[in-house]
Design a protein around this motif. Sequence first.
Motif, PDB file in Angstrom:
ATOM      1  N   PRO A  58     122.669  47.882   3.020  1.00  0.00           N
ATOM      2  CA  PRO A  58     124.117  47.189   3.541  1.00  0.00           C
ATOM      3  C   PRO A  58     125.182  48.172   3.326  1.00  0.00           C
ATOM      4  CG  PRO A  58     123.561  46.047   1.445  1.00  0.00           C
ATOM      5  CD  PRO A  58     122.335  47.039   1.812  1.00  0.00           C
ATOM      6  N   TRP A  59     125.300  48.978   2.309  1.00  0.00           N
ATOM      7  CA  TRP A  59     126.423  50.034   2.160  1.00  0.00           C
ATOM      8  C   TRP A  59     126.021  51.185   3.095  1.00  0.00           C
ATOM      9  CZ3 TRP A  59     130.964  50.381   0.415  1.00  0.00           C
ATOM     10  CH2 TRP A  59     131.339  49.578  -0.429  1.00  0.00           C
ATOM     11  N   GLN A  62     127.533  49.593   6.245  1.00  0.00           N
ATOM     12  CA  GLN A  62     128.950  49.609   6.374  1.00  0.00           C
ATOM     13  C   GLN A  62     129.644  50.895   6.635  1.00  0.00           C
ATOM     14  OE1 GLN A  62     128.317  46.651   2.629  1.00  0.00           O
ATOM     15  NE2 GLN A  62     130.368  47.432   2.794  1.00  0.00           N
ATOM     16  N   ALA A 117     131.613  41.293   5.005  1.00  0.00           N
ATOM     17  CA  ALA A 117     131.001  40.447   5.941  1.00  0.00           C
ATOM     18  C   ALA A 117     132.275  39.970   7.087  1.00  0.00           C
ATOM     19  CB  ALA A 117     130.521  39.116   5.388  1.00  0.00           C
ATOM     20  N   ALA A 120     132.259  42.836   9.471  1.00  0.00           N
ATOM     21  CA  ALA A 120     131.280  43.090  10.168  1.00  0.00           C
ATOM     22  C   ALA A 120     131.428  42.130  11.376  1.00  0.00           C
ATOM     23  CB  ALA A 120     129.914  42.832   9.282  1.00  0.00           C
ATOM     24  N   SER A 166     126.276  46.290  12.180  1.00  0.00           N
ATOM     25  CA  SER A 166     126.933  45.183  11.702  1.00  0.00           C
ATOM     26  C   SER A 166     126.078  43.921  11.516  1.00  0.00           C
ATOM     27  CB  SER A 166     128.006  44.725  12.862  1.00  0.00           C
ATOM     28  OG  SER A 166     128.747  45.701  13.078  1.00  0.00           O
ATOM     29  N   VAL A 168     123.030  44.074  10.398  1.00  0.00           N
ATOM     30  CA  VAL A 168     122.305  44.648   9.038  1.00  0.00           C
ATOM     31  C   VAL A 168     123.276  44.112   8.078  1.00  0.00           C
ATOM     32  CG1 VAL A 168     121.636  46.360   7.507  1.00  0.00           C
ATOM     33  CG2 VAL A 168     120.998  46.231   9.836  1.00  0.00           C
ATOM     34  N   VAL A 169     124.436  44.398   8.094  1.00  0.00           N
ATOM     35  CA  VAL A 169     125.792  44.073   7.040  1.00  0.00           C
ATOM     36  C   VAL A 169     125.661  42.587   6.813  1.00  0.00           C
ATOM     37  CG1 VAL A 169     128.134  43.909   6.255  1.00  0.00           C
ATOM     38  CG2 VAL A 169     127.098  46.055   7.168  1.00  0.00           C
ATOM     39  N   TRP A 171     123.329  40.402   7.702  1.00  0.00           N
ATOM     40  CA  TRP A 171     121.924  39.968   7.099  1.00  0.00           C
ATOM     41  C   TRP A 171     122.078  39.891   5.532  1.00  0.00           C
ATOM     42  CZ3 TRP A 171     117.601  37.810   8.759  1.00  0.00           C
ATOM     43  CH2 TRP A 171     116.380  38.008   7.678  1.00  0.00           C
ATOM     44  N   TYR A 172     122.855  41.041   4.820  1.00  0.00           N
ATOM     45  CA  TYR A 172     122.771  41.066   3.521  1.00  0.00           C
ATOM     46  C   TYR A 172     124.030  40.359   2.809  1.00  0.00           C
ATOM     47  CZ  TYR A 172     118.994  44.257   3.354  1.00  0.00           C
ATOM     48  OH  TYR A 172     117.852  44.932   3.394  1.00  0.00           O
ATOM     49  N   ARG A 173     124.878  40.221   3.467  1.00  0.00           N
ATOM     50  CA  ARG A 173     126.343  39.657   3.114  1.00  0.00           C
ATOM     51  C   ARG A 173     126.886  38.603   3.633  1.00  0.00           C
ATOM     52  NH1 ARG A 173     128.224  43.236  -0.566  1.00  0.00           N
ATOM     53  NH2 ARG A 173     127.780  45.689  -0.349  1.00  0.00           N
TER      54      ARG A 173
END
Length: 186
Positions: A58-59, A62, A117, A120, A166, A168-169, A171-173
């Motif tokens: 995620p980083w 980002q 999030a 994103a 975005s 992917v971000v 998805w994790y956050r």
Amino acid sequence: MTTDQSQPVATPPATTDQAQPAGAPPAATDGTCRVPAHGAKNDPYADCPVHKYVVIVPWSAQVLVAILLAQTLYFKFTYAPQTRYIFEPLGGRPVATAVGLFELLAVVLILIPRTAAIGAVLALGLIGGAIMTHLTTLGISVVDPETGERDGGLLFSMALAIAFASLVVLWYRWADLPLIGRLARR
């Protein structure tokens, strides 16, 4: 028959889990992990080992979104010729400046873990508009008005990369989104 009152009586150990407060969601027992939600109290995953990819992926997404959005700000704020070509039918310089300000806001939000999030979601909304503009009016390859050459789909590819990163971000956050995260923690 008499009993000896001086002998200590063995008592079983307490069986209640003091680390699990009442009303908290059940603790993770299957070894799964996720990015803990910021500000979440009684997080059942607090002691769960976090894999490196849960932090790195995620980083990386980002930072990629922030770099790609930030590098376009100069062109939007100076109303460069290619920006003029893109935004003239959409309302001209005021629209380009407004989009640039929202992109700047998305860059700042996505680089702060607590608001990544939200950043994103904002980036995805902005770039969704850009992708639709490419597909409906501009085309995949945009003409540079100064040279007359086409960019070969570079801007469209960057828009797709921002959209993917975005997602992917998110998805994790996603648990950090204000309303959705609060509902998911119930």
